[in-house]
Write a protein that holds these residues in place. Structure first.
Motif, PDB file in Angstrom:
ATOM      1  N   GLY A  45       5.691   3.474  27.679  1.00 20.53           N
ATOM      2  CA  GLY A  45       4.753   2.356  27.668  1.00 20.53           C
ATOM      3  C   GLY A  45       5.085   1.309  28.723  1.00 20.53           C
ATOM      4  N   VAL A  46       6.352   0.937  28.829  1.00 21.56           N
ATOM      5  CA  VAL A  46       6.754  -0.056  29.834  1.00 21.56           C
ATOM      6  C   VAL A  46       6.615   0.520  31.233  1.00 21.56           C
ATOM      7  CG1 VAL A  46       8.630  -1.502  30.680  1.00 21.56           C
ATOM      8  CG2 VAL A  46       8.316  -1.180  28.218  1.00 21.56           C
ATOM      9  N   GLY A  47       6.989   1.797  31.406  1.00 21.70           N
ATOM     10  CA  GLY A  47       6.844   2.433  32.712  1.00 21.70           C
ATOM     11  C   GLY A  47       5.403   2.470  33.177  1.00 21.70           C
ATOM     12  N   ALA A  48       4.478   2.743  32.250  1.00 21.53           N
ATOM     13  CA  ALA A  48       3.055   2.759  32.596  1.00 21.53           C
ATOM     14  C   ALA A  48       2.580   1.360  32.992  1.00 21.53           C
ATOM     15  CB  ALA A  48       2.243   3.288  31.413  1.00 21.53           C
ATOM     16  N   ALA A  49       3.047   0.332  32.272  1.00 23.95           N
ATOM     17  CA  ALA A  49       2.651  -1.043  32.593  1.00 23.95           C
ATOM     18  C   ALA A  49       3.145  -1.440  33.987  1.00 23.95           C
ATOM     19  CB  ALA A  49       3.203  -1.997  31.535  1.00 23.95           C
TER      20      ALA A  49
END
Length: 523
Positions: free
Chosen positions: A439-443
């Motif tokens: 999730g953080v990587g996608a953001a």
């Protein structure tokens, strides 16, 4: 608190502790007249090779305890929570001292810290080996604490030195990749041979004494590096970042506390990715050998080979990734890919419990694990305004990871004990952490296409060197001057969250100690 937003002063930097000079014409002319030049590539490669030898030895030692989880529990008569406490002891000391160590490393330089740290690390390894010999769990906890003191000093120092030799997109990631690959080889050999040594000798303590001998080799490499460093100090001077013209420093003239509180929000975004990805990888690696024993129904030696392959089989990708990042950038893309790989492997671990499914999960994990450290550390360096505080910034990252690892290790140890030594509920924790990393990587990846602040993570070498300086200066001025209060508030909030996480890890560690301490008091 006042913040210094001025440009860093020019500093003569070499491969050893260096003096700082002010930006005056007379001193610049003196630098030109003393005949010193920036260190050639051959000198840098030699220094990197020596530090990689040091890394090989330390990674060898770090892998053996997790590889012998089943053996240690049987021989020392401890449960999963106690084993987690054993592993978490180093994490606990790191949360207490790492930030201080990072600030000190920025001030005194990486070379000195490596020498002192390895001496203490060797003393700690001797105590751990002695504790294994007499089968004392409390003694081993104490030895791990001493060992941690040395590890704390060295793990910040070596990357601080790399940052003083190589700017982003100009060799920093490639250097990291090479050093991490050598470290992975050391970790693979140490972990895969631990149970073999234990069974062949009939005493698992010999595994730890082998680590002592390996640490002696590490100290020889450290001594060689120190003498080489002194030679470079006499013959070479420092260099600048070709894109921003910032003078790279190995040590500072004073403690730079103000600059530490100017860390940009992009740095904290990378930290958010690391808190999930690195913590998941750390705790999974601790339990991988025992998990392989259960899933593949094999003995500890075969399981050690399987878990070692899952952690270190991708070592050949790491230097290639470093070169890729230096030339083509795309750091945000690599972070996202790493998170996706972690999630996929943990999905298989949770839902494909057959031998084939677990084998596939271990293989995917090996690839994803190889993408993480280089991309995270290089992204941290790329987002900083001041290279002079890289040691402090990296210490924040490692402090956060250790705090999170303590909490997760205590939780998973308690879950495993409550679940009759099964990994049924433990692997669900891995899944949640991997989902957080994705999730953080996608953001971050989406943000790199939306804002210039994160776009720097995607820049190629050509982009950074040709037009990056003007963009970086504009972002920096906006962050440190126009929006200085906003930058400060974000940084303080993130620092506060890190402090709360650290305090939470201390509570978890103490809570985990109570079942061990109270019975000894009663008796």
């Amino acid at each position: 608190m006042a913040f210094d937003t001025s440009e860093p002063k020019s500093v003569d930097v070499v491969l050893a502790p260096v003096r700082e000079d002010t930006d005056t014409p007379s001193e610049e002319s003196h630098d030109d007249s003393d005949g010193k030049k920036p260190p050639p590539l051959a000198a840098k490669l030699c220094a990197v090779a020596l530090i990689s030898c040091i890394s090989f030895g330390s990674h060898w030692s770090s892998g053996v305890t997790g590889a012998m989880k089943t053996t240690i529990k049987k021989q020392m008569h401890i449960d999963n929570v106690q084993f987690s406490l054993l592993e978490a002891s180093e994490n606990f000391m790191a949360t207490v001292l790492l930030l201080i160590s990072g600030v000190i490393t920025d001030r005194v330089g990486g070379a000195e810290m490596i020498v002192y740290g390895n001496i203490v690390y060797t003393i700690g390894s001797i105590l751990v080996a002695a504790a294994a010999t007499v089968r004392s769990f409390d003694f081993m906890i104490g030895g791990r604490v001493i060992l941690a003191l040395g590890d704390i000093a060295t793990q910040i120092a070596q990357y601080k030195m790399f940052s003083s030799w190589f700017p982003p997109s100009s060799g920093f990631a490639s250097t990291l990749g090479f050093e991490l690959a050598i470290g992975k080889i050391g970790g693979f050999v140490g972990k895969s041979t631990a149970n073999i040594i234990a069974k062949k000798t009939g005493n698992f303590a010999w595994v730890f004494w082998t680590s002592v001998f390996m640490n002696l080799f590490t100290n020889v490499a450290t001594a060689g590096f120190w003498f080489f460093n002194q030679y470079c100090n006499r013959h070479y001077k420092g260099r600048r970042d070709g894109a921003t013209k910032e003078q790279l420093t190995e040590k500072n003239k004073k403690f730079e506390f103000q600059k530490v509180f100017e860390l940009p929000w992009m740095f904290w975004a990378v930290m958010a990715f690391s808190v999930f990805q690195t913590s998941a990888a750390s705790v999974f690696s601790q339990n991988a050998t025992e998990l392989a024993e259960k899933r593949f129904n094999v003995d500890s030696i075969q399981a050690g080979w399987y878990s070692s392959l899952s952690q270190y089989a991708g070592f050949f990708l790491v230097p290639c990734l470093g070169v890729f990042i230096d030339v083509l950038g795309n750091r945000a893309s690599v972070l996202f890919t790493c998170g996706a790989g972690m999630l996929l492997s943990m999905v298989l671990i949770n839902f494909a419990t057959s031998k084939a499914g677990t084998g596939a999960a271990f293989g995917i994990y090996a690839i994803a694990m190889s993408l993480g450290p280089t991309s995270v550390i290089d992204s941290i360096r790329t987002t900083l305004w001041h290279q002079s505080v890289f040691g402090s910034a990296y210490s924040l990252k490692v402090t956060m990871n250790n705090a999170m690892s303590i909490i997760i290790r205590i939780i998973t140890g308690a879950l495993q004990d409550a679940d009759d030594n099964s990994y049924r509920r433990v692997v669900q924790v891995y899944l949640v952490l991997a989902a957080g990393a994705l999730g953080v990587g996608a953001a971050i990846l989406i943000g790199s296409f939306v804002t210039d602040n994160l776009a720097v993570l995607q820049w190629t070498r050509h982009k950074r060197l040709t037009s990056g300086a003007a963009i970086i200066e504009r972002i920096r001025e906006r962050s440190l001057v126009t929006q200085h209060r906003r930058t400060r508030n974000i940084s303080l909030i993130c620092f506060g969250a890190l402090i709360l996480l650290t305090l939470g890890s201390w509570v978890a560690y103490i809570w985990g100690q109570l079942p061990v301490i109270i019975p000894s008091w009663v008796s």
